[in-house]
Design a protein around this motif. Structure first.
Motif, mmCIF file in Angstrom:
data_model
loop_
_atom_site.group_PDB
_atom_site.id
_atom_site.type_symbol
_atom_site.label_atom_id
_atom_site.label_comp_id
_atom_site.label_asym_id
_atom_site.label_seq_id
_atom_site.Cartn_x
_atom_site.Cartn_y
_atom_site.Cartn_z
ATOM 1 N N TYR A 83 0.832 -1.201 0.000
ATOM 2 C CA TYR A 83 0.000 0.000 0.000
ATOM 3 C C TYR A 83 0.872 1.259 0.000
ATOM 4 N N LEU A 85 -4.987 5.462 -3.674
ATOM 5 C CA LEU A 85 -5.071 5.474 -2.215
ATOM 6 C C LEU A 85 -4.954 6.881 -1.659
ATOM 7 N N TYR A 143 -3.885 3.479 5.242
ATOM 8 C CA TYR A 143 -4.188 3.732 3.834
ATOM 9 C C TYR A 143 -5.643 3.372 3.549
#
Length: 250
Positions: free
Chosen positions: A47, A204, A217
């Motif tokens: 992420y 994100l 995230y």
């Protein structure tokens, strides 16, 4: 077309354009992957890179595009080469071949960075959790789309303007505006230039807790309208640039 492509390759053999692409890609990878990662970063590594790479791409890839477009354009404008080439090749085909040749180099840089961050997560840092294949394919798609638009614009500037500084001026201004667009909530700034779409197409968003030093995230809704928009912008820039190039006198 193949003859023009081979001629383009022969003309640029001594200019080390692929070496330039490797150097810029290496700079982006060093920036993204250097330093010691915390346990939290290792746990959320996939992420973390999804969030960080659009910013790095917005700086590295347009800079690569600026250098490649300027070099390819300057190669033809020097010593009246453009006039000689246009006597043996159709202007439109020349414009298209040089665009495809330069764009191939720049997108190769995007692929090098993409494979590099995936290899690092799998074999060096060993990020926890499964590899996010769908998200990373979208990252690649949403990197190549604005990169293609940026290069198409810089290519048009390089081919239509004799002065080699023009692509640099356009590129530097675009980089500055694109960087600002990632931190300022103005839609006209984000989607007003091709550079802004690196941020507009981010997958994100991040929330960072200073007390615990933990990053969280969250997925953003995919901006498919923005993706279609940057594709349309690319096509419009290509058509306008090609028309202008075909009508100007060498």
């Amino acid at each position: 077309m193949m003859a023009l492509w081979k001629a383009e390759y022969q003309k640029t053999r001594g200019r080390h354009l692929m070496m330039l692409v490797f150097a810029m890609s290496a700079a982006g990878l060093i920036w993204a992957l250097s330093g010691k990662l915390s346990e939290d970063a290792i746990a959320k590594g996939w992420y973390m890179l999804l969030y960080q790479m659009p910013l790095i791409n917005e700086l590295i890839l347009p800079m690569t595009a600026m250098l490649i477009a300027s070099r390819l354009g300057d190669l033809e404008h020097k010593n009246g080469m453009m006039k000689q080439l246009c006597c043996v090749a159709e202007r439109g085909k020349l414009y298209d071949v040089k665009l495809l040749y330069g764009l191939t180099l720049v997108l190769a840089g995007a692929l090098i960075q993409w494979f590099g961050i995936i290899a690092d997560g799998l074999f060096r840092h060993h990020f926890e959790g499964p590899f996010l294949l769908r998200e990373y394919l979208l990252l690649l798609l949403f990197t190549m789309a604005p990169t293609s638009a940026v290069y198409t614009l810089l290519h048009a500037a390089a081919m239509c303007c004799v002065r080699p500084a023009v692509p640099y001026i356009v590129g530097i201004i675009g980089e500055f505006v694109g960087l600002l667009s990632m931190f300022l909530p103005y839609t006209w700034l984000i989607k007003g230039t091709p550079w802004g779409y690196y941020g507009a197409l981010m997958l994100l968003r991040l929330e960072y807790d200073r007390a615990t030093r933990i990053s969280t995230y969250f997925y953003r809704e995919i901006d498919w309208a923005g993706f279609v928009g940057i594709v349309v912008i690319t096509i419009v820039i290509y058509i306008v640039g090609r028309i202008v190039f075909c009508r100007i006198e060498s």
